[in-house]
Structures are given as structure tokens and as C-alpha cells.
Write a protein that holds these residues in place. Structure first.
Motif, short mmCIF file in Angstrom:
data_model
loop_
_atom_site.label_atom_id
_atom_site.label_comp_id
_atom_site.label_asym_id
_atom_site.label_seq_id
_atom_site.Cartn_x
_atom_site.Cartn_y
_atom_site.Cartn_z
N SER A 20 -7.42 9.94 8.10
CA SER A 20 -7.07 10.38 6.74
C SER A 20 -7.89 11.60 6.34
O SER A 20 -7.38 12.52 5.70
CB SER A 20 -7.29 9.25 5.75
OG SER A 20 -6.40 8.18 5.99
N HIS A 64 -1.98 7.43 7.67
CA HIS A 64 -2.85 6.63 8.54
C HIS A 64 -3.00 5.22 7.97
O HIS A 64 -3.90 4.96 7.16
CB HIS A 64 -4.22 7.31 8.67
CG HIS A 64 -4.14 8.67 9.28
ND1 HIS A 64 -4.11 8.89 10.63
CD2 HIS A 64 -4.04 9.90 8.70
CE1 HIS A 64 -4.02 10.19 10.87
NE2 HIS A 64 -3.96 10.82 9.73
N PRO A 65 -2.10 4.31 8.34
CA PRO A 65 -2.18 2.93 7.85
C PRO A 65 -3.46 2.25 8.28
O PRO A 65 -4.13 2.67 9.23
CB PRO A 65 -0.95 2.26 8.47
CG PRO A 65 -0.58 3.12 9.64
CD PRO A 65 -0.99 4.51 9.27
N THR A 66 -3.81 1.18 7.59
CA THR A 66 -5.09 0.50 7.83
C THR A 66 -5.18 -0.12 9.21
O THR A 66 -6.29 -0.37 9.70
CB THR A 66 -5.31 -0.59 6.77
OG1 THR A 66 -4.16 -1.47 6.76
CG2 THR A 66 -5.47 0.03 5.38
N ASN A 67 -4.04 -0.40 9.86
CA ASN A 67 -4.09 -1.00 11.20
C ASN A 67 -4.24 0.04 12.31
O ASN A 67 -4.23 -0.29 13.49
CB ASN A 67 -2.84 -1.85 11.46
CG ASN A 67 -1.55 -1.05 11.35
OD1 ASN A 67 -1.57 0.12 10.97
ND2 ASN A 67 -0.44 -1.67 11.68
N GLU A 68 -4.36 1.30 11.94
CA GLU A 68 -4.54 2.37 12.92
C GLU A 68 -5.98 2.44 13.37
O GLU A 68 -6.90 2.00 12.68
CB GLU A 68 -4.12 3.71 12.29
CG GLU A 68 -4.21 4.89 13.22
CD GLU A 68 -3.89 6.20 12.52
OE1 GLU A 68 -2.70 6.53 12.45
OE2 GLU A 68 -4.82 6.88 12.04
N ARG A 117 0.83 -1.20 0.00
CA ARG A 117 0.00 0.00 0.00
C ARG A 117 0.87 1.25 0.00
O ARG A 117 0.62 2.18 -0.78
CB ARG A 117 -0.92 -0.02 1.22
CG ARG A 117 -1.81 1.21 1.40
CD ARG A 117 -2.71 1.00 2.62
NE ARG A 117 -3.61 2.11 2.84
CZ ARG A 117 -3.35 3.16 3.61
NH1 ARG A 117 -2.17 3.24 4.22
NH2 ARG A 117 -4.25 4.11 3.79
N LEU A 165 -3.69 9.34 3.11
CA LEU A 165 -3.81 7.89 3.28
C LEU A 165 -2.52 7.30 3.85
O LEU A 165 -2.56 6.40 4.70
CB LEU A 165 -4.14 7.23 1.94
CG LEU A 165 -5.53 7.54 1.37
CD1 LEU A 165 -5.66 6.96 -0.04
CD2 LEU A 165 -6.63 6.97 2.27
N PRO A 178 -8.77 4.61 10.76
CA PRO A 178 -7.87 5.22 9.77
C PRO A 178 -8.56 6.19 8.80
O PRO A 178 -7.96 7.17 8.39
CB PRO A 178 -7.28 4.01 9.04
CG PRO A 178 -8.27 2.92 9.23
CD PRO A 178 -8.86 3.16 10.59
N LEU A 179 -9.81 5.91 8.45
CA LEU A 179 -10.50 6.80 7.50
C LEU A 179 -10.75 8.17 8.11
O LEU A 179 -10.62 9.19 7.43
CB LEU A 179 -11.82 6.16 7.06
CG LEU A 179 -11.69 4.96 6.11
CD1 LEU A 179 -13.06 4.42 5.73
CD2 LEU A 179 -10.92 5.36 4.84
#
Length: 326
Positions: A185, A174-178, A131, A171, A181-182
Motif C-alpha cells: 500500500s 493490497h488486501p489484508t491477506n496479501e 473493507r 489500501l 500489505p502495508l
């Protein structure tokens, strides 16, 4: 000289030297800042933190310049009696600088966030497999496209690739495991967009006023910018506080502001932004009450200089370890 006097340096040359000196000083913040911020915190810095922070600060600056130009040029079209003369665009140069900075950051991502020491260390194909790698490639291509658009007959079209850079940065931060995250972002996207318009807009407005000279049109342009800048500052403050509270909850924020590298850099940024806000208020008061509204340019120029420090601190923040949510 016939009279034996020493020729004085040209104002343009002196200004260029001053700008280069300020750029060099601003570059020291991301280069030397990590070691100062991390001192005594017990946190470990990632390899090449100083270089990454510098590249990120350069990328942010390269984003501010063209977005500010587009913003102020749009404001200028609504100023009655505005001169047709516009300052020479810096957008192509900013796109080239941004492209180089994005390429440098992509090279770091391709090695697994390690500093590459040779071309053999790079894994360009591996960028497509992650990503972060895809976002880094998007930024490289977006700056290249923005440069081509800036040189085309429709320079306003560079807005779209520049917007892609803002989205990619939001994006990436803010990685998806945060946690959420949305939301993070979204806050970063609004924060970065407003900051770019504020910093780049003020720079381009001052450049435009130099070419326009004294007159009602210049004061009107500065007044238009000041009204929008007030909204941008309010939005920046709201998104910045919200983002800080997401990463440092209110019951721990005082400890983390002094006990973590991220908190220290954030505290420094808040203090510098406070100086910027004071200068902006001073310029606004002069604009409204002074006999010559264009005397507001003096604090506005100082504001640009301090904003360069804010951009450098922003680059530093992105390279420091994110504090743990206690």
C-alpha cells in the motif's frame, strides 16, 4: 462566403475534436485490453473486467487533473513576473467525473464484485460490512467533497479529499491477506501520488503557457516543472520496479511478463513509459539548448497524449488477475 471559399474550421473546434478522438482511442485500451491480455494464458477474467478497467482509468484521470492544477499553481507563484492570469479550473468537472466513476465501482463492490443489471441487484447497506465497500464509499464521498472544495473560495482545500482517494486506492489494491500489505500500500500510495502530479501537472502547465504566451515566465514555469518531474519519474520508476518484483519475483519475471495477463499489461505500460521518458528528455534538451525554450512545448504535448495511454493501461492493470508468486 462572398468569394465562394469554404470556411476553415476554427482551431479551438479542431482541437476539441482531436481531444475527443484521443479519449475514445484511450478508452478502447481498458475495454478491449482484457481479452487481448488474457488470450492464451489460461487465466479467467472476472465479470465485467473491461468496464471496471475503464472506470478505474477514468477515476485515475479525474485524480490527476485537480492534483496537477494545485501542483502547477503552486509552482507558478514562485515564478518571477508570472502573469496573474490562470487557465479556467477543470477541477470541478474532474471531481464530477471521478464521483460518477467511483459510484460505478462502488455499485460493483455492492454486488459482490459482479456487474449489476438493475437497481435491485445493489446492496448499498452491504458496503458498510466489508473493507472494500468502505473504501469504495470513501472514494465516492471524497470526490463529492473535492468538487465542493473546488467551487469554494478556498479551492486548495480539495487537496485533503483527493489525498483520501489516493490512500483508499492504495489500501484497496493490497488486501489484508496479501504478502506484506502495508508495504504494498505504501508503494502504491507514493506511485499514484507521483503519477498524478506528473500527468496532471504537465497538462496544467501547458494550459497555463497557452494563456501566458511567449516570454521568460513561461520558460521558467516549464523549467520548474521539468526539474520536479525528473524527481517524480525517478520515484515512479523505483516504486514501480519494487512493486513488480513483489508480485513477480526476479527469477520468474521474464516468464510472467509474457505468460500472464498482468505481466503483458505491465510490459506494455513499461514500453509506453519509456516513450514518455524519451519525450520528456527531448523537451528538457530543447528547454535548455534551443534559442526559444518554449519549443519544448511540442514534445511536451506529445508526452501528454502518450501519458493518457499510460493512465488507460494503469486502469487495465487494476482489473486483471494478479499473477501467482511462483
Amino acid at each position: 462566403m462572398a468569394d465562394g471559399s469554404t470556411p476553415r474550421p476554427r482551431p479551438g473546434m479542431a482541437r476539441a475534436v482531436a481531444v475527443l478522438a484521443l479519449v475514445a482511442l484511450a478508452a478502447l485500451i481498458p475495454l478491449l485490453g482484457p481479452s487481448a491480455a488474457l488470450h492464451g494464458t489460461g487465466e479467467a477474467a472476472a465479470p465485467g473486467t473491461g468496464g471496471i478497467a475503464l472506470l478505474r482509468a477514468v477515476l485515475f484521470a479525474a485524480l490527476c487533473v485537480p492534483l496537477g492544477e494545485l501542483f502547477v499553481n503552486r509552482l507558478a507563484r514562485s515564478v518571477p513576473g508570472a502573469p496573474a492570469k490562470r487557465p479556467r479550473s477543470w477541477a470541478p468537472y474532474a471531481a464530477a467525473v471521478g464521483f460518477v466513476a467511483a459510484l460505478g465501482l462502488a455499485s460493483v463492490v455492492s454486488t459482490g464484485n459482479l456487474v449489476p443489471h438493475s437497481l435491485a441487484d445493489l446492496d448499498i447497506g452491504g458496503l458498510y460490512a466489508s473493507r472494500d465497500g468502505k473504501l469504495a464509499l470513501l472514494e465516492v464521498n471524497a470526490f463529492a467533497a473535492a468538487g465542493l472544495c473546488a467551487l469554494s473560495r478556498r479551492p486548495a482545500s480539495q487537496l485533503w479529499p483527493l489525498a483520501a482517494v489516493v490512500v483508499a486506492e492504495a489500501l484497496r489494491a493490497h488486501p489484508t491477506n496479501e504478502y506484506s500489505p502495508l508495504l504494498g500500500s505504501g508503494l502504491t500510495l507514493v506511485h499514484l501520488a507521483c503519477a498524478s502530479l506528473w500527468v496532471g501537472g504537465l497538462l496544467h502547465a501547458l494550459r497555463a503557457l497557452r494563456g501566458w504566451g511567449a516570454g521568460e515566465a513561461g520558460a521558467a514555469l516549464l523549467g520548474l516543472y521539468a526539474r520536479v518531474a525528473a524527481v517524480l519519474l525517478a520515484t515512479l520508476t523505483a516504486t514501480g520496479v519494487w512493486s513488480a518484483l513483489r508480485r513477480m519475483p526476479s527469477d520468474t519475471i521474464l516468464d510472467q511478463l509474457t505468460g500472464t495477463a498482468y505481466g503483458r499489461a505491465l510490459l506494455a505500460k513499461v514500453l509506453v513509459v519509456g516513450v514518455v521518458a524519451a519525450l520528456a528528455l527531448w523537451a528538457r534538451i530543447r528547454l535548455r539548448r534551443a534559442a526559444d525554450p518554449l519549443t519544448a512545448c511540442s514534445p511536451a504535448r506529445a508526452e501528454v497524449v502518450v501519458l493518457a495511454v499510460v493512465v488507460a493501461l494503469s486502469g487495465l492493470l487494476t482489473a486483471l488477475p494478479v499473477p501467482i508468486r511462483w
